[in-house]
Scaffold this motif. Structure first.
Motif, PDB file in Angstrom:
ATOM      1  N   HIS A 102       0.852  -1.185   0.000  1.00  0.00           N
ATOM      2  CA  HIS A 102       0.000   0.000   0.000  1.00  0.00           C
ATOM      3  C   HIS A 102       0.889   1.237   0.000  1.00  0.00           C
ATOM      4  CE1 HIS A 102      -3.683  -2.141   2.055  1.00  0.00           C
ATOM      5  NE2 HIS A 102      -3.504  -2.510   0.795  1.00  0.00           N
ATOM      6  N   ILE A 103       0.750   2.085  -1.020  1.00  0.00           N
ATOM      7  CA  ILE A 103       1.442   3.370  -1.061  1.00  0.00           C
ATOM      8  C   ILE A 103       0.430   4.430  -0.654  1.00  0.00           C
ATOM      9  CG2 ILE A 103       2.660   5.053  -2.487  1.00  0.00           C
ATOM     10  CD1 ILE A 103       3.701   2.795  -4.188  1.00  0.00           C
ATOM     11  N   VAL A 104       0.693   5.087   0.475  1.00  0.00           N
ATOM     12  CA  VAL A 104      -0.296   5.953   1.117  1.00  0.00           C
ATOM     13  C   VAL A 104       0.246   7.374   1.233  1.00  0.00           C
ATOM     14  CG1 VAL A 104      -1.808   6.205   3.122  1.00  0.00           C
ATOM     15  CG2 VAL A 104      -0.937   3.930   2.502  1.00  0.00           C
ATOM     16  N   LYS A 105      -0.499   8.349   0.718  1.00  0.00           N
ATOM     17  CA  LYS A 105      -0.121   9.744   0.931  1.00  0.00           C
ATOM     18  C   LYS A 105      -0.424  10.125   2.374  1.00  0.00           C
ATOM     19  CE  LYS A 105      -2.727  11.658  -2.191  1.00  0.00           C
ATOM     20  NZ  LYS A 105      -3.562  10.441  -2.350  1.00  0.00           N
ATOM     21  N   ASN A 106       0.414  10.967   2.968  1.00  0.00           N
ATOM     22  CA  ASN A 106       0.267  11.292   4.381  1.00  0.00           C
ATOM     23  C   ASN A 106      -0.852  12.301   4.608  1.00  0.00           C
ATOM     24  OD1 ASN A 106       0.801  11.183   7.133  1.00  0.00           O
ATOM     25  ND2 ASN A 106       2.154  12.962   7.028  1.00  0.00           N
ATOM     26  N   TYR A 107      -2.065  11.783   4.574  1.00  0.00           N
ATOM     27  CA  TYR A 107      -3.249  12.513   4.992  1.00  0.00           C
ATOM     28  C   TYR A 107      -3.934  11.648   6.031  1.00  0.00           C
ATOM     29  CZ  TYR A 107      -2.244  15.497   1.072  1.00  0.00           C
ATOM     30  OH  TYR A 107      -1.602  16.344   0.219  1.00  0.00           O
ATOM     31  N   THR A 108      -4.415  12.261   7.087  1.00  0.00           N
ATOM     32  CA  THR A 108      -4.871  11.518   8.258  1.00  0.00           C
ATOM     33  C   THR A 108      -5.892  10.445   7.909  1.00  0.00           C
ATOM     34  OG1 THR A 108      -4.459  13.461   9.623  1.00  0.00           O
ATOM     35  CG2 THR A 108      -5.862  11.744  10.556  1.00  0.00           C
ATOM     36  N   THR A 127      -0.398 -10.926   2.953  1.00  0.00           N
ATOM     37  CA  THR A 127       0.707 -10.168   3.525  1.00  0.00           C
ATOM     38  C   THR A 127       0.685  -8.751   2.948  1.00  0.00           C
ATOM     39  OG1 THR A 127       2.033 -12.177   3.679  1.00  0.00           O
ATOM     40  CG2 THR A 127       3.196 -10.084   3.888  1.00  0.00           C
ATOM     41  N   VAL A 128       0.610  -7.769   3.826  1.00  0.00           N
ATOM     42  CA  VAL A 128       0.505  -6.375   3.390  1.00  0.00           C
ATOM     43  C   VAL A 128       1.592  -5.540   4.054  1.00  0.00           C
ATOM     44  CG1 VAL A 128      -0.957  -4.314   3.294  1.00  0.00           C
ATOM     45  CG2 VAL A 128      -1.993  -6.586   3.092  1.00  0.00           C
ATOM     46  N   GLU A 129       2.271  -4.735   3.264  1.00  0.00           N
ATOM     47  CA  GLU A 129       3.196  -3.712   3.759  1.00  0.00           C
ATOM     48  C   GLU A 129       2.632  -2.356   3.350  1.00  0.00           C
ATOM     49  OE1 GLU A 129       6.221  -3.268   5.234  1.00  0.00           O
ATOM     50  OE2 GLU A 129       6.891  -5.331   5.577  1.00  0.00           O
ATOM     51  N   ALA A 130       2.889  -1.331   4.149  1.00  0.00           N
ATOM     52  CA  ALA A 130       2.429   0.018   3.826  1.00  0.00           C
ATOM     53  C   ALA A 130       3.575   1.005   3.966  1.00  0.00           C
ATOM     54  CB  ALA A 130       1.276   0.423   4.730  1.00  0.00           C
ATOM     55  N   VAL A 131       3.664   1.929   3.019  1.00  0.00           N
ATOM     56  CA  VAL A 131       4.644   3.014   3.072  1.00  0.00           C
ATOM     57  C   VAL A 131       3.897   4.327   2.910  1.00  0.00           C
ATOM     58  CG1 VAL A 131       6.662   4.071   2.004  1.00  0.00           C
ATOM     59  CG2 VAL A 131       6.482   1.579   2.137  1.00  0.00           C
ATOM     60  N   VAL A 132       4.177   5.271   3.804  1.00  0.00           N
ATOM     61  CA  VAL A 132       3.534   6.580   3.769  1.00  0.00           C
ATOM     62  C   VAL A 132       4.469   7.579   3.102  1.00  0.00           C
ATOM     63  CG1 VAL A 132       2.620   8.474   5.174  1.00  0.00           C
ATOM     64  CG2 VAL A 132       2.183   6.093   5.835  1.00  0.00           C
ATOM     65  N   ILE A 133       3.951   8.312   2.116  1.00  0.00           N
ATOM     66  CA  ILE A 133       4.715   9.331   1.401  1.00  0.00           C
ATOM     67  C   ILE A 133       4.471  10.677   2.077  1.00  0.00           C
ATOM     68  CG2 ILE A 133       5.130  10.466  -0.800  1.00  0.00           C
ATOM     69  CD1 ILE A 133       5.817   7.501  -0.828  1.00  0.00           C
ATOM     70  N   ASP A 134       5.565  11.365   2.438  1.00  0.00           N
ATOM     71  CA  ASP A 134       5.443  12.666   3.121  1.00  0.00           C
ATOM     72  C   ASP A 134       6.537  13.619   2.641  1.00  0.00           C
ATOM     73  OD1 ASP A 134       7.562  11.341   4.306  1.00  0.00           O
ATOM     74  OD2 ASP A 134       6.940  11.737   6.371  1.00  0.00           O
ATOM     75  N   ASP A 135       6.443  14.014   1.395  1.00  0.00           N
ATOM     76  CA  ASP A 135       7.523  14.735   0.715  1.00  0.00           C
ATOM     77  C   ASP A 135       7.346  16.243   0.622  1.00  0.00           C
ATOM     78  OD1 ASP A 135       5.311  14.027  -1.021  1.00  0.00           O
ATOM     79  OD2 ASP A 135       6.495  14.771  -2.704  1.00  0.00           O
ATOM     80  N   ASP A 136       6.224  16.787   1.088  1.00  0.00           N
ATOM     81  CA  ASP A 136       5.942  18.208   0.910  1.00  0.00           C
ATOM     82  C   ASP A 136       6.756  19.039   1.905  1.00  0.00           C
ATOM     83  OD1 ASP A 136       4.859  20.721   0.560  1.00  0.00           O
ATOM     84  OD2 ASP A 136       2.777  20.056   0.623  1.00  0.00           O
ATOM     85  N   VAL A 137       7.615  19.918   1.398  1.00  0.00           N
ATOM     86  CA  VAL A 137       8.471  20.725   2.274  1.00  0.00           C
ATOM     87  C   VAL A 137       7.789  22.000   2.761  1.00  0.00           C
ATOM     88  CG1 VAL A 137      10.512  19.882   1.054  1.00  0.00           C
ATOM     89  CG2 VAL A 137       9.548  22.103   0.424  1.00  0.00           C
TER      90      VAL A 137
END
Length: 333
Positions: A102-108, A127-137
């Motif tokens: 799961h590729i997840v944008k960092n919104y609550t 089997t599930v892995e999740a990564v949160v994207i939080d790239d906004d500076v």
């Protein structure tokens, strides 16, 4: 505000039906709950990749479903997180036995609902892995997030991780690769106008004719500051200074550079912005190895743009160059 719609309540469903009609050779669309999968899913023995988020950001995410990128996408209502049952159904539909990322944008809402769906899928033996994207500076916390928002790097992560999955990398390898992309990517956006959701029919926020918002979010969230409109050169300099100094990027780095339109910006203006970004990179000794210019993460009809830089060595560039065939990105196939 004028929109090409029938009734606001049916916007997402009818847009999905249009996608199915236009790209039936690439994707399949399901309703109640709504989700999109690649036409040949599930692919046995391959790690599946699922993402999602509110609608109104097209082509994100449904436009990136297909060979070499996402296996499934979950579209929520306009600017609203998809629900756990959407994510659960999509995950189960594309699981080929090698696990699901799961590729997840960092919104609550996105983070919470994807976590719930992952637990349901794990209970079912997936089997599930999740990564949160939080790239906004631009800002650390916003109306929608705890921590930095997930924006442009999401597209680059979906492409690169999609290629890695095709090559046969296992779930842990693909998840670690996604974390690497997130760690090496930085983004920032600006708005020249607001946007209007179909249900509201009026601008989400007020912005004067001679004003712009620096550091805007893709839902119209406020950014760092509001100021009088400046030239493309001045805007690019402000955005790039925030992006380049954050990682920081340094002389000798190679990057993938994306200039993304927010939905209402003409392509001619995006190329002007790319010209300015390229000049800044050259002056700093940063090489743009690959580029992407166009509308990839939008905010309905908002005028504005975002800049994303991803530090990329040969391994990431090779995965970027790998074949992809989706409604929006197509090369090498």
């Amino acid at each position: 505000m004028k929109k090409l719609i029938n009734i606001p309540e049916n916007v997402v469903k009818e847009a999905l039906a249009g996608m199915a009609a236009a790209h039936g050779d690439v994707v399949k669309v399901f309703y109640n709950p709504n989700y999109i999968i690649r036409a040949d899913a599930p692919v046995k023995g391959k790690v599946a990749i699922v993402s999602g988020g509110g609608s109104g950001h097209e082509p994100l995410h449904g436009g990136f479903v297909g060979k070499g990128m996402l296996d499934a996408a979950c579209p929520g209502d306009i600017f609203t997180s998809p629900t756990p049952d959407q994510m659960e159904a999509a995950t189960k539909a594309v699981d080929g036995g090698a696990g699901v990322l799961h590729i997840v944008k960092n919104y609550t809402g996105d983070v919470m609902n994807f976590e719930m769906a992952a637990e349901l899928c794990r209970d079912a033996g997936i089997t599930v892995e999740a990564v949160v994207i939080d790239d906004d500076v631009a800002v650390k916390d916003s109306l929608y997030t705890a921590g930095r928002r997930g924006v442009g790097t999401t597209v680059l992560a979906e492409k690169i991780c999609g290629a890695a999955a095709v090559q046969g990398q296992n779930l842990q390898q693909v998840a670690d690769l996604c974390r690497k992309v997130n760690a090496h990517g930085r983004s920032m956006g600006i708005a020249l106008t607001s946007c209007a959701t179909p249900a509201a029919g009026k601008p989400t926020f007020d912005l004067g004719d001679d004003e712009m918002e620096i550091g805007i979010g893709i839902h119209g969230e406020p950014g760092r500051q509001r100021m009088k409109i400046k030239t493309a050169k001045e805007i690019a300099a402000m955005m790039m200074d925030a992006i380049v100094t954050d990682l920081p990027y340094k002389s000798g780095d190679q990057v993938i550079a994306m200039i993304n339109g927010m939905g209402g910006t003409p392509l001619i203006e995006l190329y002007i912005m790319f010209h300015e970004v390229a000049a800044i990179c050259k002056a700093r000794g940063i090489t743009i190895a690959r580029s992407l210019v166009g509308n990839y993460i939008t905010s309905l009809e908002m005028q504005g743009c975002s800049i994303t830089l991803l530090k990329a060595e040969a391994d990431l560039l090779a995965l970027w160059d790998a074949p992809v065939h989706t409604p929006t990105l197509r090369w090498g196939c």
